[in-house]
Design an enzyme around this catalytic site. Structure first.
Site, PDB file in Angstrom:
ATOM      1  N   TRP A  17       0.874  -1.193   0.000  1.00 22.56           N
ATOM      2  CA  TRP A  17       0.000   0.000   0.000  1.00 22.56           C
ATOM      3  C   TRP A  17       0.901   1.229   0.000  1.00 22.56           C
ATOM      4  O   TRP A  17       1.480   1.585   1.009  1.00 22.56           O
ATOM      5  CB  TRP A  17      -0.872  -0.054   1.254  1.00 22.56           C
ATOM      6  CG  TRP A  17      -1.928   0.985   1.380  1.00 22.56           C
ATOM      7  CD1 TRP A  17      -1.747   2.340   1.518  1.00 22.56           C
ATOM      8  CD2 TRP A  17      -3.340   0.774   1.425  1.00 22.56           C
ATOM      9  NE1 TRP A  17      -2.955   2.957   1.642  1.00 22.56           N
ATOM     10  CE2 TRP A  17      -3.955   2.030   1.585  1.00 22.56           C
ATOM     11  CE3 TRP A  17      -4.148  -0.365   1.356  1.00 22.56           C
ATOM     12  CZ2 TRP A  17      -5.335   2.186   1.686  1.00 22.56           C
ATOM     13  CZ3 TRP A  17      -5.528  -0.211   1.446  1.00 22.56           C
ATOM     14  CH2 TRP A  17      -6.110   1.052   1.610  1.00 22.56           C
ATOM     15  N   ASP A  18       0.986   1.867  -1.159  1.00 23.07           N
ATOM     16  CA  ASP A  18       1.962   2.946  -1.351  1.00 23.07           C
ATOM     17  C   ASP A  18       1.298   4.314  -1.241  1.00 23.07           C
ATOM     18  O   ASP A  18       0.064   4.438  -1.313  1.00 23.07           O
ATOM     19  CB  ASP A  18       2.590   2.763  -2.748  1.00 23.07           C
ATOM     20  CG  ASP A  18       4.000   3.304  -2.846  1.00 23.07           C
ATOM     21  OD1 ASP A  18       4.415   4.053  -1.945  1.00 23.07           O
ATOM     22  OD2 ASP A  18       4.685   2.981  -3.835  1.00 23.07           O
ATOM     23  N   MET A  19       2.103   5.341  -1.102  1.00 26.13           N
ATOM     24  CA  MET A  19       1.609   6.729  -1.034  1.00 26.13           C
ATOM     25  C   MET A  19       2.793   7.606  -1.413  1.00 26.13           C
ATOM     26  O   MET A  19       3.760   7.694  -0.669  1.00 26.13           O
ATOM     27  CB  MET A  19       1.169   6.995   0.409  1.00 26.13           C
ATOM     28  CG  MET A  19       0.349   8.216   0.630  1.00 26.13           C
ATOM     29  SD  MET A  19       1.378   9.642   0.993  1.00 26.13           S
ATOM     30  CE  MET A  19       0.198  10.761   1.645  1.00 26.13           C
ATOM     31  N   GLY A  37       6.669   5.978  -0.700  1.00 29.09           N
ATOM     32  CA  GLY A  37       7.950   6.243  -1.339  1.00 29.09           C
ATOM     33  C   GLY A  37       9.050   5.713  -0.432  1.00 29.09           C
ATOM     34  O   GLY A  37       9.994   6.417  -0.083  1.00 29.09           O
ATOM     35  N   GLY A  38       8.892   4.465   0.014  1.00 30.37           N
ATOM     36  CA  GLY A  38       9.782   3.901   1.039  1.00 30.37           C
ATOM     37  C   GLY A  38       9.243   4.261   2.404  1.00 30.37           C
ATOM     38  O   GLY A  38       8.079   4.019   2.719  1.00 30.37           O
ATOM     39  N   ASP A  40       5.336   4.642  10.908  1.00 30.51           N
ATOM     40  CA  ASP A  40       4.918   5.043  12.251  1.00 30.51           C
ATOM     41  C   ASP A  40       4.071   3.932  12.865  1.00 30.51           C
ATOM     42  O   ASP A  40       3.569   3.056  12.158  1.00 30.51           O
ATOM     43  CB  ASP A  40       4.141   6.366  12.195  1.00 30.51           C
ATOM     44  CG  ASP A  40       2.930   6.286  11.285  1.00 30.51           C
ATOM     45  OD1 ASP A  40       1.979   5.554  11.626  1.00 30.51           O
ATOM     46  OD2 ASP A  40       2.923   6.938  10.222  1.00 30.51           O
ATOM     47  N   ASP A  63      13.146   3.645  -0.106  1.00 31.67           N
ATOM     48  CA  ASP A  63      13.340   3.353  -1.528  1.00 31.67           C
ATOM     49  C   ASP A  63      14.824   3.174  -1.842  1.00 31.67           C
ATOM     50  O   ASP A  63      15.183   2.861  -2.967  1.00 31.67           O
ATOM     51  CB  ASP A  63      12.785   4.503  -2.379  1.00 31.67           C
ATOM     52  CG  ASP A  63      11.315   4.296  -2.711  1.00 31.67           C
ATOM     53  OD1 ASP A  63      10.797   3.210  -2.434  1.00 31.67           O
ATOM     54  OD2 ASP A  63      10.697   5.233  -3.249  1.00 31.67           O
ATOM     55  N   GLU A  71      25.380 -16.752  -8.639  1.00 36.12           N
ATOM     56  CA  GLU A  71      24.611 -15.773  -7.841  1.00 36.12           C
ATOM     57  C   GLU A  71      23.314 -16.399  -7.329  1.00 36.12           C
ATOM     58  O   GLU A  71      22.920 -16.191  -6.182  1.00 36.12           O
ATOM     59  CB  GLU A  71      24.285 -14.542  -8.693  1.00 36.12           C
ATOM     60  CG  GLU A  71      25.473 -13.636  -8.935  1.00 36.12           C
ATOM     61  CD  GLU A  71      25.179 -12.541  -9.966  1.00 36.12           C
ATOM     62  OE1 GLU A  71      25.783 -11.464  -9.858  1.00 36.12           O
ATOM     63  OE2 GLU A  71      24.363 -12.768 -10.891  1.00 36.12           O
TER      64      GLU A  71
HETATM   65  C1  DGJ Z   1       7.483   4.001  -4.479  1.00 37.15           C
HETATM   66  C2  DGJ Z   1       7.849   2.750  -3.747  1.00 37.15           C
HETATM   67  O1  DGJ Z   1       8.549   3.023  -2.598  1.00 37.15           O
HETATM   68  C3  DGJ Z   1       8.607   1.836  -4.694  1.00 37.15           C
HETATM   69  O2  DGJ Z   1       9.067   0.709  -4.012  1.00 37.15           O
HETATM   70  C4  DGJ Z   1       7.692   1.476  -5.820  1.00 37.15           C
HETATM   71  O3  DGJ Z   1       6.621   0.718  -5.325  1.00 37.15           O
HETATM   72  C5  DGJ Z   1       7.200   2.713  -6.506  1.00 37.15           C
HETATM   73  N1  DGJ Z   1       6.642   3.649  -5.575  1.00 37.15           N
HETATM   74  C6  DGJ Z   1       6.189   2.384  -7.565  1.00 37.15           C
HETATM   75  O4  DGJ Z   1       5.655   3.477  -8.132  1.00 37.15           O
END
Ligand code: DGJ
Length: 731
Positions: A479-481, A530-531, A536, A550, A616
């Site tokens: 779940w990103d933002m 964004g990482g 929190d 990230d 590897e």
């Molecule tokens: C930001 C995330 O932190 C990345 O790992 C990746 O999922 C990108 N967004 C994708 O847009």
């Protein structure tokens, strides 16, 4: 009893296993903060407060001619504004004809079994069989009608006190809250340092330590998320405090939005620390009878330095916060497609990556951004949560089935809080984003922010996410933002309620998460902004693991994970092995080191295994076997920072020790080498002093005492960026 009231001394006493917290009702009914620290016997601490006639420190009217009683210097539990205390207050409110004075006199209290339920927001829970009580003290301002309920849940065995505040308007007129702190902690001295965690995108949670000095030092976020820039966690500590010694107090806010933690050294050399929702841009209208709930603050004290403080937070966050079944379950080793393919893939390419991932021993394949709407870049399609069959050349169901047939679980990426202007959703509902009327919207990563303060928008997101989760067999959601919020104006709120938007956004987010999880309780959610832009405790309540940064560069990660570890356990920090040269820094580090660093978290990969050599791949198989073998030790062992990467430029080391002290993992990464180098040593921690340990692959056995006081030599054959993991077993 964890909570008591001594009616003779008018003192509230909270006790955890190792700490005491005392408050006292003053002779005029104010609530004074008397003590928080090492556990003390039940005694009168009245003598600690020395009254004096101090110039320019006003006296409350009820003190009559007593010029020695002034809120300007008394240590307070919750400081009200314009009451003669000129330090930063805990609450500011406007009511009636613009009046702002407020006084909080103790009007009653109750002691209840169990933990306080925080309305609309996450909070710590008591686990079955665990002892804990909640004290609620009611403060009242009879003129404005504001009632302030301070609540304290004592997690006795866990050494934690969770505070929260609720403000109710018992008056007859609307009141506007402009500041409500979740916690105020007054100290009668200020010979302290403040430790906080700051940084930026790709370099989160750097450790900063500054002396408390005159004036106010504040950290916080106004970005709508807890942020990459500052974490809602801070430590106040003695000058002599280090990893293993000295007093320190931790303050952690269970909140994902704009926050403030401020430390103020006053004119008399006392310290006040406030923490809560950031008052900048915040206001909240309270109609008669309405209540405002502030987020929870988690307090802990240690008399034995940062390590013990971290252990307290690690334990409570691992055990009493996260409500997912994954709280106790081993986390799957995953491979994420982002750095493997970015937006450049179709179904076949994804399947070929997944096939190799399965061959490595990975458990879960995660399809990152780019699978929905017309998304081939980051400038379109957010909001359109329909699969892109044209690009994938199949549906998500078929893709997920094929991936399951390989013996893998399947996970998917979403960014539900955002909308692209180039999307169906935006064309249909341009008013659903946060934007001020008559002004073009501020963009971030080409995207706009959906207005989660609106119930209709939240309901759309819930439906859309449930739809995504029904597209196939999906066991994991990232779940990103991906932007900071700029405008905070909602089309559905009145002019005088716009100061509520950012807090309502967070309440909306929690509501959405609640509803989606209710329908899909077994899905493993991973947080991401964004990482680590929203790392929190409140997000951890919903999402037991969060993509830490990230930045996948192993050497940068040493600092990022070091800082994160002060409050958050290994089981919360997602960390991946990626390719070299690293995509963020261009640095080349050995695959072994990348594995060691990623095992300082929830382990996974973010690379294209179809491009790896057989050698590897074999190394990755070994890493996965090792991680799975020692999973409990890594994820649940007591965590020790053995070096400070800001001070030791030569190597970084850390250690996990099993709860029974029989097993330990020591990890060392070389960060700098010199010719004809000195022999360096690292002192171990957490072992049984009088028991003997064998180090796998080394000769002999050594006492815990020796290993902890003389240490072990850092193997001299490790070149720059090389690393090693050492397993210790009690002999
Ligand atoms: C930001 C995330 O932190 C990345 O790992 C990746 O999922 C990108 N967004 C994708 O847009």
């Amino acid at each position: 009893m964890a909570v008591r009231y001594n009616a003779d001394t008018k003192t509230f006493i909270l006790e955890t296993k190792n700490s005491s917290y005392l408050m006292k009702v003053s002779r005029y009914g104010n609530l004074l903060h008397m003590y928080y620290g090492d556990r003390i016997p039940d005694e009168d601490v009245d003598y600690l407060v020395v009254l004096a006639d101090r110039g320019f420190s006003p006296n409350p009217n009820e003190a009559g001619n007593d010029r020695t009683f002034s809120l300007d210097f008394l240590p307070q539990e919750f400081s009200t504004s314009r009451s003669g205390d000129y330090r930063s207050p805990s609450i500011e409110a406007v009511w009636g004809r613009g009046e702002v004075s407020c006084s909080g006199k103790v009007a009653g209290y109750e002691i209840c079994p169990g933990a306080e339920k925080i309305e609309g927001m996450p909070g710590l829970r008591l686990m079955p069989g665990e002892k804990g009580e909640t004290l609620i003290i009611r403060l009242e301002d009879t003129v404005s009608g504001l009632e302030i309920s301070l609540s304290y849940t004592v997690f006795e065995e866990k050494d934690v006190i969770a505070r929260s505040v609720r403000v109710t308007n018992r008056g007859e007129e609307t009141a506007r809250l402009e500041k409500v702190m979740s916690v105020t902690l007054d100290f009668m001295e200020s010979d302290f340092d403040l430790v906080y965690f700051s940084g930026r995108h790709l370099m989160e949670r750097g450790v900063r330590r500054i002396p408390v000095s005159d004036g106010i030092h504040s950290i916080g976020s106004s970005r709508g998320a807890s942020s990459h820039q500052y974490n809602p966690f801070a430590i106040v500590c003695g000058k002599d405090c280090g990893e293993d010694n000295g007093q320190c107090w931790g303050i952690s806010l269970v909140y994902s939005g704009c926050f403030l933690i401020e430390a103020e050294k006053d004119q008399f050399g006392q310290l006040r620390v406030n923490g809560g929702i950031n008052p900048q841009g915040f206001s909240f209208l309270l109609e008669p009878g309405e209540t405002f709930q502030a987020p929870q603050a988690v307090l802990a004290w240690s008399g034995r330095g940062f390590t013990e403080l971290s252990h307290i937070y690690h334990r409570i966050f691992r055990e009493n916060l996260c409500r997912s079944p994954y709280r106790k379950k081993p986390r799957p080793v995953l491979l994420n497609s982002w750095e493997a393919a970015y937006f450049d893939f179709d179904g076949e390419k994804i399947l070929s990556i997944a096939k190799e991932a399965a061959d490595l021993g990975v458990d879960l394949f995660v399809l990152d951004d780019g699978w929905f709407g017309c998304r081939n870049n980051d400038d379109a399609a957010l909001g359109d949560w329909t699969e892109n069959r044209e690009k994938l050349k199949m549906g998500i169901r078929e893709l997920s089935e094929k991936i399951h047939d390989m013996g893998l679980q399947f996970g998917i990426w979403v960014e539900p809080e955002m909308v692209s202007e180039e999307s169906e959703l935006y064309r249909r509902h341009p008013d659903w984003c946060l934007r001020e009327p008559g002004r073009p919207a501020v963009r971030g990563r080409y995207q706009l922010v959906l207005d989660l303060s609106r119930r209709d928008v939240c309901d759309y997101i819930i439906e859309a996410m449930n739809g995504v989760l029904d597209m196939g067999k999906i066991e994991y959601v990232k779940w990103d933002m991906n932007r900071s919020i700029a405008e905070a104006w909602s089309a559905l709120l009145d002019r005088n309620r716009q100061g509520e938007v950012l807090h309502r956004y967070i309440l909306g987010l929690y509501y959405v998460m609640d509803q989606v999880i209710l329908k899909h309780p077994d899905v493993l959610f991973c947080g991401c902004a964004g990482g680590g832009g929203r790392f929190d405790p409140a997000m951890l309540y919903y999402q037991p693991q969060i993509w830490c940064s990230d930045n996948t560069d192993a050497v940068n990660r040493l600092k990022i994970q070091y800082g994160t570890s002060f409050a958050y356990p290994v089981s919360t920090m997602e960390a991946h092995v990626s390719v070299c040269p690293n995509h963020q820094t261009g640095r080349i580090t050995p695959l072994n080191t990348r594995g060691i660093v990623a095992m300082d978290g929830v382990f996974g990969y973010e690379l294209d295994p179809t491009r790896m050599t057989e050698e590897e791949k074999e190394e990755c198989r070994d890493q996965i076997r090792f991680y799975k073998k020692y999973y409990r030790l890594i994820a649940e062992g007591d965590y020790y920072r053995l070096t400070n990467p800001y001070e030791n430029r030569y190597f970084t080391a850390w250690q996990q020790v099993s709860q029974d002290r029989k097993k330990s993992l020591v990890s060392i990464v070389i960060t700098d080498r010199e010719g004809n180098d000195a022999q360096r040593y690292v002192k171990l921690k957490g072992l049984e002093a009088d028991r003997f340990y064998r180090i796998e692959g080394w000769k002999g056995k050594y006492s815990g005492k020796l290993l902890m006081s003389a240490g072990i030599p850092v193997p001299a054959d490790l070149t720059e960026y090389a690393g090693i993991q050492l397993i210790l077993k009690m002999a």
